[in-house]
Design an enzyme around this catalytic site. Sequence first.
Site, mmCIF file in Angstrom:
data_model
loop_
_atom_site.group_PDB
_atom_site.id
_atom_site.type_symbol
_atom_site.label_atom_id
_atom_site.label_comp_id
_atom_site.label_asym_id
_atom_site.label_seq_id
_atom_site.Cartn_x
_atom_site.Cartn_y
_atom_site.Cartn_z
ATOM 1 N N GLY A 331 8.543 15.005 0.322
ATOM 2 C CA GLY A 331 7.982 13.800 0.842
ATOM 3 C C GLY A 331 7.668 14.046 2.378
ATOM 4 O O GLY A 331 6.336 14.018 2.377
ATOM 5 N N CYS A 404 17.435 -1.496 24.265
ATOM 6 C CA CYS A 404 18.596 -1.598 25.330
ATOM 7 C C CYS A 404 19.742 -0.619 24.906
ATOM 8 O O CYS A 404 20.603 -0.732 24.397
ATOM 9 C CB CYS A 404 19.136 -3.149 25.273
ATOM 10 S SG CYS A 404 20.159 -3.161 26.763
HETATM 11 C C1 LIG Z 1 16.559 13.506 -4.133
HETATM 12 C C2 LIG Z 1 15.575 13.872 -3.046
HETATM 13 N N1 LIG Z 1 14.272 14.090 -3.413
HETATM 14 C C3 LIG Z 1 13.491 14.370 -2.364
HETATM 15 C C4 LIG Z 1 13.639 14.081 -0.961
HETATM 16 C C5 LIG Z 1 12.530 14.335 0.085
HETATM 17 O O1 LIG Z 1 12.926 15.200 0.878
HETATM 18 P P1 LIG Z 1 11.772 15.625 1.965
HETATM 19 O O2 LIG Z 1 11.028 14.789 2.303
HETATM 20 O O3 LIG Z 1 12.492 16.515 2.896
HETATM 21 O O4 LIG Z 1 10.661 16.406 1.038
HETATM 22 C C6 LIG Z 1 14.780 13.717 -0.604
HETATM 23 C C7 LIG Z 1 15.080 13.236 0.851
HETATM 24 O O5 LIG Z 1 15.846 14.357 1.398
HETATM 25 C C8 LIG Z 1 15.930 13.393 -1.659
HETATM 26 O O6 LIG Z 1 16.972 12.839 -1.264
#
Ligand SMILES: Cc1ncc(COP(=O)(O)O)c(C=O)c1O
Length: 476
Positions: A331, A404
């Site tokens: 991600g 705040c």
């Molecule tokens: C199950 C799962 N897959 C993928 C991700 C994506 O992680 P990242 O954005 O660090 O690649 C996450 C988030 O940590 C996750 O919980």
Amino acid sequence: MRAHPAGPQHAAGLGGPGWLSEPDDPNDLLPALWPSTARRLSGGSADGVVSVGGVPVTELAAEHGTPAYIVDEADFRARATAFRDAFAEAFADACGGADVYYAAKAFTCTAVARWLAEDGLRYDACTGGELAVALRGGTDPAHVLLHGNNKSDEEIVRAVRAGVGKVVVDGFHDIDRTADAAREAGVRQGVLIRTTVGVEAHTHDYIATAHEDQKFGLSLASGQAAEAVRRVLARPELELRGLHSHIGSQIFDVSGFEVAARRLLGLHAQVLAEHGVEMPEIDLGGGFGIAYTTQDAPLSPADLARGMAEVVTAACAQLGVAVPKVSIEPGRAIAGPAGVTLYRVGSTKDVALDGGLQRRYVAVDGGMSDNIRTALYDADYSATLGGRRSTASPVLSRVVGKHCESGDVVVKDEFLPDDLAAGDLLVVPATGAYCHSMASQYNHVPRPPVVAVKDGVSRVLVRRETEDDLLALDVG
Ligand SMILES: Cc1ncc(COP(=O)(O)O)c(C=O)c1O
Ligand SMILES: N[C@@H](CCCC[NH3+])C(=O)O
């Protein structure tokens, strides 16, 4: 790392982070932290202005206001396709390629879902809301997987009816509900079993997810994961596609992924031996770190893919099993560096510190409502003057928001020019992941828009909220 011209004590005396150093010219953009199209323009009427996707930030601010999330479409898509291609190539011989599921939690909207579908990536949703975005963006439901440690009945039914490729079983409570939903829908539902492999990932505690004492997944060590396999196999409405592991987020140390892959494949082989079932897939999750500062050294998708292919191939050979089709779920590594946040400075204040030092507080028109990561994880960011070049001497500054709350900090420490003043634009890079998606309306501050830039053109992907939006929700 070079020290500040005033001497190392200048920063060190503030107890500032070790990473903080000044670039040769504070006007330079350090490429590792910025979208690939970002540059400071030289010459012409926009001399000194930072530009992203071919659009000067002064124009972006004039047209879309501040604060605003800016996403570089070409950069986002290039990072996504780099993962797609690197993993396809590295796993081609071993298992005919690999599937990349973009983790929507990092940042999603309809346009993002469309880009991913067009570019041949798949989609990891962890709620009904993220699933809804995927479907609206035209994602093939078979290319969606649904995560969630506490899925509602409604989310499971909706996902199964929509035809999602896989539901990830996160606990025993998911198994019968998914099987019942599949029976009612008249389908056989693919599932993965999220396995807690007992790896202590080297990252912030709040974002490590594979040690025993946390909420996600079924434990490998205690036998829960093996029991989940039995229960899934006992339900003919479910098709056991494979095991899943996600060890955490913002991880640079590949050894965590290696241990996780080996342990997961150990269970994979055990299932084959015990049940005669050869699961066709394995999902190694996401979590690949990005550079927020010059101290972070992320691996390229090609290096990650090669490293993971070696580990998986070797482990399978040792266990005497065929290499299953591999999936990953990045991600942050796709969305993070593709996004920047544009703010306008409202006020500054200097505070005298011990030892004759001082800290400048630079207040911008957003804050913890658009970027909670600094307050939540003690995350490091950088910032630069966006609307002009400055030759004024650098001053150690802290970029804070308008909320705040004294913990309302966006950038803990940064050298910003002494002549920075109200009205100046500030740009914070590497905010493409987990900023918009974790934004709030704290203090009834409407959330900023997301604006895509590409080839000199800007386009609103998510519009700015208004006070009327917030008041419309208040029906009491
Ligand atoms: C199950 C799962 N897959 C993928 C991700 C994506 O992680 P990242 O954005 O660090 O690649 C996450 C988030 O940590 C996750 O919980
Ligand atoms: N939200 C986190 C990452 C964890 C995400 C999902 N398990 C961050 O900003 O770093």
